[in-house]
Design a protein around this motif. Structure first.
Motif, PDB file in Angstrom:
ATOM      1  N   ILE A 334      30.278  38.583  36.358  1.00  0.00           N
ATOM      2  CA  ILE A 334      30.319  40.037  36.186  1.00  0.00           C
ATOM      3  C   ILE A 334      28.950  40.615  36.544  1.00  0.00           C
ATOM      4  CG2 ILE A 334      30.617  41.928  34.543  1.00  0.00           C
ATOM      5  CD1 ILE A 334      32.483  40.113  32.949  1.00  0.00           C
ATOM      6  N   PRO A 335      28.867  41.439  37.584  1.00  0.00           N
ATOM      7  CA  PRO A 335      27.550  41.996  37.961  1.00  0.00           C
ATOM      8  C   PRO A 335      27.039  42.963  36.904  1.00  0.00           C
ATOM      9  CG  PRO A 335      29.305  43.021  39.241  1.00  0.00           C
ATOM     10  CD  PRO A 335      29.951  41.911  38.472  1.00  0.00           C
ATOM     11  N   GLU A 336      25.723  42.999  36.753  1.00  0.00           N
ATOM     12  CA  GLU A 336      25.107  43.898  35.776  1.00  0.00           C
ATOM     13  C   GLU A 336      25.212  45.341  36.264  1.00  0.00           C
ATOM     14  OE1 GLU A 336      20.831  44.421  33.393  1.00  0.00           O
ATOM     15  OE2 GLU A 336      21.088  42.887  34.945  1.00  0.00           O
ATOM     16  N   TRP A 337      25.551  46.239  35.355  1.00  0.00           N
ATOM     17  CA  TRP A 337      25.697  47.668  35.668  1.00  0.00           C
ATOM     18  C   TRP A 337      25.042  48.449  34.536  1.00  0.00           C
ATOM     19  CZ3 TRP A 337      26.825  50.417  39.819  1.00  0.00           C
ATOM     20  CH2 TRP A 337      27.202  51.757  39.693  1.00  0.00           C
ATOM     21  N   THR A 362      40.586  40.835  42.835  1.00  0.00           N
ATOM     22  CA  THR A 362      41.236  40.845  44.144  1.00  0.00           C
ATOM     23  C   THR A 362      40.261  41.342  45.213  1.00  0.00           C
ATOM     24  OG1 THR A 362      42.105  43.049  43.708  1.00  0.00           O
ATOM     25  CG2 THR A 362      43.542  41.183  43.171  1.00  0.00           C
ATOM     26  N   THR A 363      40.703  41.315  46.455  1.00  0.00           N
ATOM     27  CA  THR A 363      39.837  41.661  47.587  1.00  0.00           C
ATOM     28  C   THR A 363      39.276  43.082  47.519  1.00  0.00           C
ATOM     29  OG1 THR A 363      41.243  40.189  48.881  1.00  0.00           O
ATOM     30  CG2 THR A 363      39.655  41.523  50.086  1.00  0.00           C
ATOM     31  N   PRO A 364      40.063  44.111  47.128  1.00  0.00           N
ATOM     32  CA  PRO A 364      39.471  45.457  47.091  1.00  0.00           C
ATOM     33  C   PRO A 364      38.210  45.542  46.240  1.00  0.00           C
ATOM     34  CG  PRO A 364      41.850  45.626  46.974  1.00  0.00           C
ATOM     35  CD  PRO A 364      41.520  44.164  46.871  1.00  0.00           C
ATOM     36  N   HIS A 365      38.177  44.835  45.111  1.00  0.00           N
ATOM     37  CA  HIS A 365      36.984  44.896  44.265  1.00  0.00           C
ATOM     38  C   HIS A 365      35.832  44.092  44.865  1.00  0.00           C
ATOM     39  CE1 HIS A 365      39.495  46.531  40.872  1.00  0.00           C
ATOM     40  NE2 HIS A 365      38.411  47.268  40.816  1.00  0.00           N
ATOM     41  N   ILE A 366      36.124  42.997  45.567  1.00  0.00           N
ATOM     42  CA  ILE A 366      35.063  42.276  46.268  1.00  0.00           C
ATOM     43  C   ILE A 366      34.413  43.190  47.306  1.00  0.00           C
ATOM     44  CG2 ILE A 366      34.637  40.458  47.966  1.00  0.00           C
ATOM     45  CD1 ILE A 366      34.774  39.289  45.256  1.00  0.00           C
ATOM     46  N   LYS A 367      35.229  43.897  48.081  1.00  0.00           N
ATOM     47  CA  LYS A 367      34.689  44.803  49.097  1.00  0.00           C
ATOM     48  C   LYS A 367      33.916  45.952  48.462  1.00  0.00           C
ATOM     49  CE  LYS A 367      37.812  43.992  52.963  1.00  0.00           C
ATOM     50  NZ  LYS A 367      38.642  44.626  54.009  1.00  0.00           N
ATOM     51  N   GLN A 368      34.369  46.427  47.319  1.00  0.00           N
ATOM     52  CA  GLN A 368      33.649  47.493  46.630  1.00  0.00           C
ATOM     53  C   GLN A 368      32.257  47.018  46.200  1.00  0.00           C
ATOM     54  OE1 GLN A 368      34.863  48.316  42.636  1.00  0.00           O
ATOM     55  NE2 GLN A 368      34.379  50.502  42.785  1.00  0.00           N
ATOM     56  N   LEU A 369      32.173  45.804  45.637  1.00  0.00           N
ATOM     57  CA  LEU A 369      30.884  45.281  45.209  1.00  0.00           C
ATOM     58  C   LEU A 369      29.948  45.098  46.400  1.00  0.00           C
ATOM     59  CD1 LEU A 369      31.965  42.611  42.550  1.00  0.00           C
ATOM     60  CD2 LEU A 369      31.239  44.971  42.169  1.00  0.00           C
ATOM     61  N   LYS A 371      29.870  46.860  49.128  1.00  0.00           N
ATOM     62  CA  LYS A 371      29.377  48.184  49.508  1.00  0.00           C
ATOM     63  C   LYS A 371      28.292  48.660  48.547  1.00  0.00           C
ATOM     64  CE  LYS A 371      30.860  52.947  50.325  1.00  0.00           C
ATOM     65  NZ  LYS A 371      31.980  53.926  50.250  1.00  0.00           N
ATOM     66  N   LEU A 372      28.475  48.424  47.250  1.00  0.00           N
ATOM     67  CA  LEU A 372      27.469  48.851  46.275  1.00  0.00           C
ATOM     68  C   LEU A 372      26.164  48.087  46.455  1.00  0.00           C
ATOM     69  CD1 LEU A 372      29.737  49.177  43.098  1.00  0.00           C
ATOM     70  CD2 LEU A 372      28.687  51.038  44.402  1.00  0.00           C
ATOM     71  N   VAL A 373      26.240  46.825  46.872  1.00  0.00           N
ATOM     72  CA  VAL A 373      25.027  46.062  47.164  1.00  0.00           C
ATOM     73  C   VAL A 373      24.323  46.652  48.385  1.00  0.00           C
ATOM     74  CG1 VAL A 373      24.146  43.820  47.927  1.00  0.00           C
ATOM     75  CG2 VAL A 373      25.844  43.934  46.095  1.00  0.00           C
ATOM     76  N   ARG A 374      25.100  46.965  49.442  1.00  0.00           N
ATOM     77  CA  ARG A 374      24.500  47.543  50.648  1.00  0.00           C
ATOM     78  C   ARG A 374      23.790  48.858  50.348  1.00  0.00           C
ATOM     79  NH1 ARG A 374      29.514  46.284  53.019  1.00  0.00           N
ATOM     80  NH2 ARG A 374      30.086  48.499  53.040  1.00  0.00           N
ATOM     81  N   GLU A 375      24.345  49.644  49.421  1.00  0.00           N
ATOM     82  CA  GLU A 375      23.766  50.942  49.097  1.00  0.00           C
ATOM     83  C   GLU A 375      22.746  50.868  47.967  1.00  0.00           C
ATOM     84  OE1 GLU A 375      27.198  53.316  48.270  1.00  0.00           O
ATOM     85  OE2 GLU A 375      27.796  53.466  50.378  1.00  0.00           O
ATOM     86  N   ASN A 376      22.387  49.642  47.562  1.00  0.00           N
ATOM     87  CA  ASN A 376      21.348  49.401  46.547  1.00  0.00           C
ATOM     88  C   ASN A 376      21.728  49.886  45.157  1.00  0.00           C
ATOM     89  OD1 ASN A 376      19.490  48.210  48.420  1.00  0.00           O
ATOM     90  ND2 ASN A 376      18.960  50.267  49.144  1.00  0.00           N
ATOM     91  N   HIS A 377      23.010  49.968  44.873  1.00  0.00           N
ATOM     92  CA  HIS A 377      23.452  50.274  43.511  1.00  0.00           C
ATOM     93  C   HIS A 377      23.622  48.998  42.682  1.00  0.00           C
ATOM     94  CE1 HIS A 377      23.909  54.397  44.683  1.00  0.00           C
ATOM     95  NE2 HIS A 377      24.799  54.106  45.599  1.00  0.00           N
ATOM     96  N   ALA A 379      22.094  44.847  42.544  1.00  0.00           N
ATOM     97  CA  ALA A 379      20.980  44.039  43.048  1.00  0.00           C
ATOM     98  C   ALA A 379      21.447  42.983  44.042  1.00  0.00           C
ATOM     99  CB  ALA A 379      20.242  43.383  41.881  1.00  0.00           C
ATOM    100  N   ALA A 380      22.595  42.348  43.764  1.00  0.00           N
ATOM    101  CA  ALA A 380      23.076  41.269  44.636  1.00  0.00           C
ATOM    102  C   ALA A 380      24.556  41.031  44.371  1.00  0.00           C
ATOM    103  CB  ALA A 380      22.284  39.986  44.383  1.00  0.00           C
ATOM    104  N   MET A 381      25.212  40.408  45.343  1.00  0.00           N
ATOM    105  CA  MET A 381      26.611  40.045  45.159  1.00  0.00           C
ATOM    106  C   MET A 381      26.715  38.900  44.154  1.00  0.00           C
ATOM    107  SD  MET A 381      29.228  41.538  46.498  1.00  0.00           S
ATOM    108  CE  MET A 381      30.482  40.269  46.551  1.00  0.00           C
ATOM    109  N   PRO A 382      27.686  38.976  43.234  1.00  0.00           N
ATOM    110  CA  PRO A 382      27.878  37.852  42.315  1.00  0.00           C
ATOM    111  C   PRO A 382      28.396  36.628  43.061  1.00  0.00           C
ATOM    112  CG  PRO A 382      29.646  39.463  42.090  1.00  0.00           C
ATOM    113  CD  PRO A 382      28.639  40.072  43.002  1.00  0.00           C
ATOM    114  N   ALA A 383      28.105  35.459  42.529  1.00  0.00           N
ATOM    115  CA  ALA A 383      28.564  34.215  43.143  1.00  0.00           C
ATOM    116  C   ALA A 383      30.082  34.095  43.031  1.00  0.00           C
ATOM    117  CB  ALA A 383      27.895  33.030  42.466  1.00  0.00           C
TER     118      ALA A 383
END
Length: 522
Positions: A334-337, A362-369, A371-377, A379-383
């Motif tokens: 679970i990524p830190e928010w 599922t895949t939609p949430h992977i893609k959402q995370l 995008k949030l990493v790319r926009e610096n919201h 810190a990093a993608m979870p493993a």
């Protein structure tokens, strides 16, 4: 496919149903055009004023404003604006030209319009921009702590000070007027779950307002990937299928930490007693009302481009990175928010982690995370600790979406029983992708399809709300996949939403603080 249309007719443009739409609008200055970029379900994501370079078939940044006059010069032709306005325009140039990112689209739009008005000597346009500029300057902006960011911050502060000192009155609200573009109160699209009944698995009779199940089966059947509609009974208790749960929808179900939510009794017109939410907002939020945002057709709209695996999911185990050509389910940390003004991007998924604190998504949430990493919201993608995946397809449900969208345009205007039947059959068809009861017959049994579709709706819901928060709007609650509550001035919904009756658009209603929040057919 690229379509080029020389028209501003909203009906024609709506029929295109484009994933991305770039609109070029002429200005009074023939050397400039206003360019707006919009995405389906997300609305306008950016805009700028550009100059056409016909010789090279391209667009360039709008030309710079004329150089400032020296004291010995006479008034330059077309020169307008004060020194404070000129400095604000110059300080904003790195952002309005596109060289720097980070400003909300609405702020960039206003500052670009200021530069255009000054460069063209357009006093009328400059006067019209006054309220919007004052509102922009007064609102706090998160700017980089570098020379350009500090210069723009100082210019905005100087403009705000000049307005307070020398401009009578306050800027008028720039949002749409109360009631503009709203649909009747009895038109509701809450994504309420239907209780499947015996016989719902049968195709609709001839003459039905909307044969949703038949259309959904046809959409899947026309795929050249030969989709597997039903997982065999003997395979359902092993592999990926026991790992999939309703909580993977990622619905937010969130209330702002400073707001108090209370369940209160309510009696509907038919005499049925139910309970509804009441939200109490603290005085620190200032004056305002509750703006209820209701998204139209969240589930069928998500069918326009939801990443699915048409065939069986295969065990692909831990992954070093997400493969964009694949889809499926993934076990992640679970990524830190840390933000308190928005719910966690995974919604209620985070409420049920395993013993190691990991969750299946599922895949939609992977893609959402991502995008949030790319926009610096983030810190990093979870493993990714484990996965079940296959070749991705985003168009499996696209024909169904197109049919649902076309039927809605016709039926929403008529209303009444045909429109109610349309909504019911839509809900039944999508619920049959994964019936809750084992005894319920269905032409489908694909939990991954159902939960990916609902997760896609949740991701779109969260993303548009986050865009509004980034532009300065106050989110009070983010409920299921189609309902949001903002704290706004009366009659002024967040301008990041499009008011209307179509997919990707919303209805907006306003209630006073302390009133019960209506749901469904209330």
């Amino acid at each position: 496919m690229l379509a080029i249309v020389d028209s501003a007719d909203p009906t024609l443009l709506g029929l295109l149903d484009a994933d991305v739409m770039v609109t070029l609008t002429p200005t009074e200055d023939s050397s400039k055009v206003h360019v707006t970029v919009a995405e389906r379900d997300f609305g306008t994501i950016g805009s700028a004023y550009l100059s056409p370079d016909l010789l090279h078939a391209r667009f360039l940044d709008a030309t710079a404003a004329p150089a400032a006059r020296t004291g010995g010069e006479g008034p330059a032709q077309g020169s307008v604006g004060s020194a404070v306005e000129q400095e604000l325009s110059d300080a904003a140039l790195p952002y309005t030209s596109g060289a720097r990112q980070g400003l909300p689209a609405s702020v960039t739009h206003v500052l670009a319009a200021l530069r255009t008005a000054l460069a063209g000597g357009d006093e009328a346009a400059l006067a019209e921009l006054g309220p919007s500029l004052a509102e922009t300057a007064a609102a706090p902006q998160q700017l980089p702590n570098d020379a350009e960011g500090r210069r723009l911050a100082a210019a905005l502060n100087a403009y705000s000070t000049a307005v307070s000192a020398g401009t009578p009155g306050q800027p008028a609200a720039t949002g749409p007027a109360a009631g503009s573009g709203y649909v009747p109160d009895d038109e509701d699209d809450a994504e309420a779950e239907v209780e499947l009944q015996p016989g719902d698995e049968e195709d609709e009779p001839e003459g039905a307002p909307f044969p949703a199940l038949k259309l959904l089966k046809d959409a899947v059947g026309r795929s050249k990937m030969h989709p597997t509609r039903v997982i065999r009974l003997e395979d359902r208790e092993s592999g990926p299928w026991p790992l999939i749960s309703e909580h993977m929808d990622g619905e937010p179900r969130w209330v702002h930490p400073d707001v108090t939510s209370t369940r209160v009794p309510f009696i509907r017109e038919n005499g049925k007693r139910v309970r509804r939410d009441r939200l109490d907002v603290p005085d620190s939020f200032g004056d305002g009302v509750l703006c209820l945002i209701d998204r139209n057709g969240s589930y069928p709209s998500a069918c326009s481009a939801v990443p699915l695996v048409p065939n069986k999911l295969l065990h692909t185990g831990p992954l070093e990175a997400f493969d964009k050509a694949s889809a499926g389910i993934y076990l992640i940390d679970i990524p830190e928010w840390n933000r308190t003004d928005m719910p966690h991007p995974l919604g209620r998924i985070i409420d049920r982690p395993d013993q190691q604190g990991r969750v299946w998504v599922t895949t939609p949430h992977i893609k959402q995370l991502m995008k949030l990493v790319r926009e610096n919201h983030l810190a990093a993608m979870p493993a990714i600790h484990d996965s079940w995946t296959g070749k991705a397809n985003e168009s499996l449900f696209k024909p169904f979406y197109e049919a649902a969208r076309k039927a809605r345009i016709e039926l929403v205007q008529a209303g009444g029983d045909p429109y109610k039947a349309y909504k019911t059959r839509l809900s039944i068809a999508l619920r049959l992708l994964w019936p809750k009861r084992k005894e319920q017959k269905s032409p489908f049994w694909r939990p991954d399809w159902r939960m990916s579709m609902v997760a896609e709706a949740s991701v779109r819901h969260w993303t548009v709300a986050f865009k509004a928060v980034q532009e300065g709007h106050t989110l009070i609650a983010l409920r299921n996949v189609d309902a949001a509550v903002f704290w706004t001035p009366p009659g002024t919904p967040p301008d990041t939403y499009r008011i209307g009756t179509g997919f990707g658009e919303v209805k907006a209603k306003f209630i006073q603080p302390g009133e019960m929040i209506p749901e469904g057919d209330d």
